[in-house]
Design a protein around this motif. Structure first.
Motif, PDB file in Angstrom:
ATOM      1  N   LEU A 197      10.928 -26.100 -50.228  1.00 41.21           N
ATOM      2  CA  LEU A 197       9.924 -26.191 -51.024  1.00 41.21           C
ATOM      3  C   LEU A 197       8.582 -25.543 -50.245  1.00 41.21           C
ATOM      4  O   LEU A 197       7.901 -24.815 -50.933  1.00 41.21           O
ATOM      5  CB  LEU A 197       9.608 -27.518 -51.341  1.00 41.21           C
ATOM      6  CG  LEU A 197       8.455 -28.032 -52.378  1.00 41.21           C
ATOM      7  CD1 LEU A 197       8.597 -27.197 -53.650  1.00 41.21           C
ATOM      8  CD2 LEU A 197       8.478 -29.325 -52.572  1.00 41.21           C
ATOM      9  N   ASP A 198       8.329 -25.926 -49.261  1.00 43.66           N
ATOM     10  CA  ASP A 198       7.231 -25.452 -48.326  1.00 43.66           C
ATOM     11  C   ASP A 198       7.222 -23.836 -48.158  1.00 43.66           C
ATOM     12  O   ASP A 198       6.346 -23.152 -48.310  1.00 43.66           O
ATOM     13  CB  ASP A 198       7.112 -26.094 -47.172  1.00 43.66           C
ATOM     14  CG  ASP A 198       6.634 -27.637 -47.159  1.00 43.66           C
ATOM     15  OD1 ASP A 198       6.138 -27.931 -48.173  1.00 43.66           O
ATOM     16  OD2 ASP A 198       6.740 -28.307 -45.969  1.00 43.66           O
ATOM     17  N   GLY A 199       8.445 -23.371 -48.114  1.00 45.92           N
ATOM     18  CA  GLY A 199       8.600 -21.737 -47.932  1.00 45.92           C
ATOM     19  C   GLY A 199       8.574 -21.072 -49.168  1.00 45.92           C
ATOM     20  O   GLY A 199       8.002 -20.493 -49.132  1.00 45.92           O
ATOM     21  N   ILE A 231       6.488 -22.577 -51.670  1.00 47.48           N
ATOM     22  CA  ILE A 231       4.992 -22.263 -51.805  1.00 47.48           C
ATOM     23  C   ILE A 231       4.092 -21.275 -50.855  1.00 47.48           C
ATOM     24  O   ILE A 231       3.323 -20.322 -51.607  1.00 47.48           O
ATOM     25  CB  ILE A 231       4.457 -23.891 -51.389  1.00 47.48           C
ATOM     26  CG1 ILE A 231       4.882 -24.971 -52.607  1.00 47.48           C
ATOM     27  CG2 ILE A 231       2.793 -23.783 -51.522  1.00 47.48           C
ATOM     28  CD1 ILE A 231       4.623 -26.255 -52.036  1.00 47.48           C
ATOM     29  N   ALA A 232       4.789 -21.242 -49.909  1.00 45.73           N
ATOM     30  CA  ALA A 232       4.142 -19.870 -48.977  1.00 45.73           C
ATOM     31  C   ALA A 232       4.488 -18.618 -49.449  1.00 45.73           C
ATOM     32  O   ALA A 232       3.804 -17.729 -49.677  1.00 45.73           O
ATOM     33  CB  ALA A 232       4.647 -20.212 -47.411  1.00 45.73           C
ATOM     34  N   ALA A 244       4.147 -32.665 -51.682  1.00 43.12           N
ATOM     35  CA  ALA A 244       3.912 -31.180 -51.505  1.00 43.12           C
ATOM     36  C   ALA A 244       2.798 -30.950 -52.374  1.00 43.12           C
ATOM     37  O   ALA A 244       2.213 -29.777 -52.387  1.00 43.12           O
ATOM     38  CB  ALA A 244       5.228 -30.342 -51.805  1.00 43.12           C
ATOM     39  N   ARG A 261      12.888 -29.866 -47.904  1.00 44.95           N
ATOM     40  CA  ARG A 261      11.196 -29.888 -47.953  1.00 44.95           C
ATOM     41  C   ARG A 261      10.924 -28.661 -47.432  1.00 44.95           C
ATOM     42  O   ARG A 261       9.953 -27.929 -47.899  1.00 44.95           O
ATOM     43  CB  ARG A 261      10.750 -31.041 -47.384  1.00 44.95           C
ATOM     44  CG  ARG A 261       9.237 -31.122 -46.932  1.00 44.95           C
ATOM     45  CD  ARG A 261       8.684 -31.238 -48.297  1.00 44.95           C
ATOM     46  NE  ARG A 261       7.065 -30.762 -48.172  1.00 44.95           N
ATOM     47  CZ  ARG A 261       6.350 -31.559 -48.164  1.00 44.95           C
ATOM     48  NH1 ARG A 261       6.231 -32.747 -48.168  1.00 44.95           N
ATOM     49  NH2 ARG A 261       4.876 -30.951 -48.025  1.00 44.95           N
ATOM     50  N   ALA A 262      11.652 -28.077 -46.382  1.00 52.08           N
ATOM     51  CA  ALA A 262      11.311 -26.885 -45.612  1.00 52.08           C
ATOM     52  C   ALA A 262      11.349 -25.810 -46.789  1.00 52.08           C
ATOM     53  O   ALA A 262      10.618 -24.771 -46.995  1.00 52.08           O
ATOM     54  CB  ALA A 262      12.107 -26.659 -44.454  1.00 52.08           C
ATOM     55  N   ARG A 302       1.783 -27.330 -59.412  1.00 52.37           N
ATOM     56  CA  ARG A 302       0.832 -27.162 -58.233  1.00 52.37           C
ATOM     57  C   ARG A 302       0.210 -25.713 -58.000  1.00 52.37           C
ATOM     58  O   ARG A 302       1.216 -24.719 -58.509  1.00 52.37           O
ATOM     59  CB  ARG A 302       1.128 -27.727 -57.039  1.00 52.37           C
ATOM     60  CG  ARG A 302       2.105 -26.870 -56.234  1.00 52.37           C
ATOM     61  CD  ARG A 302       1.957 -27.144 -54.591  1.00 52.37           C
ATOM     62  NE  ARG A 302       1.069 -26.379 -54.231  1.00 52.37           N
ATOM     63  CZ  ARG A 302       0.692 -26.686 -52.852  1.00 52.37           C
ATOM     64  NH1 ARG A 302       1.030 -27.390 -52.131  1.00 52.37           N
ATOM     65  NH2 ARG A 302      -0.237 -25.545 -52.304  1.00 52.37           N
TER      66      ARG A 302
END
Length: 191
Positions: free
Chosen positions: A129-131, A133-134, A171, A126-127, A188
């Protein structure tokens, strides 16, 4: 807290640490090159293996400065990998029955996650994935696309390289196609 960094030549040993860890045997064979190619693969150099050839091919891309993905760190310890980039960088997607383009939109594809066994269940994917996206947002990527696994029961880790649909749901990804019962295509915006 985990930090997420792009793979670059100076971080190559960290990627090797991840891929050589327990629970990463599939990654050690593929070296995230499977979806970058399409069609029949040439034989490896005499005396070499496909895994060795894949490793060298990925290293060449990294050494040329091509973006290939992100590494997660817990302090200084590399704990995970995310392969992502422009869909055009993954030639096999054009021919995939599951992952072929939905339309002509310019997307970055999230291909796979590699998390060593000892770091699973700690939020590393998940980290990453968030990274991702960022990172995409920072680089003005408008649309991200993923091809996760959607099964009601627990799947063996060897089949979860694409990530779980529930993680992408959380997410903010939305399903845009489903060509096989357990494999949605999700998107997304990165903005």
């Amino acid at each position: 807290m985990l930090s997420i960094r792009p793979l670059m030549p100076s971080r190559w040993p960290d990627l090797e640490t991840i891929f050589n860890a327990k629970g990463c045997s599939v990654a050690r064979g593929c070296w995230c090159m499977f979806y970058r190619r399409s069609g029949r693969r040439a034989a490896p150099p005499k005396g070499g293996t496909y895994a060795q050839a894949n490793r060298l091919d990925l290293k060449k891309l990294v050494d040329k400065g091509e973006f290939t993905g992100l590494i997660a760190y817990d302090g200084r310890t590399p704990v995970g990998w995310l392969s992502l980039g422009p869909r055009e960088a993954y030639a096999k997607l054009q021919r995939s029955s599951v992952m072929k383009p939905v339309d002509d939109a310019k997307v970055w594809s999230i291909i796979c996650f590699v998390v060593p066994a000892e770091h699973r269940g700690k939020g590393v994917a998940r980290a990453l994935l968030d990274g991702g996206i960022a990172f995409a947002k920072k680089h003005k990527v408008k649309l991200l696309e993923a091809y996760p696994v959607d099964k009601s029961g627990r799947s063996h880790d060897d089949f979860m390289w694409f990530g779980a649909k529930s993680m992408f749901d959380a997410a903010g990804f939305r399903e845009v196609a489903r060509r096989k019962p357990t494999r949605p295509v999700m998107r997304r915006t990165a903005a």
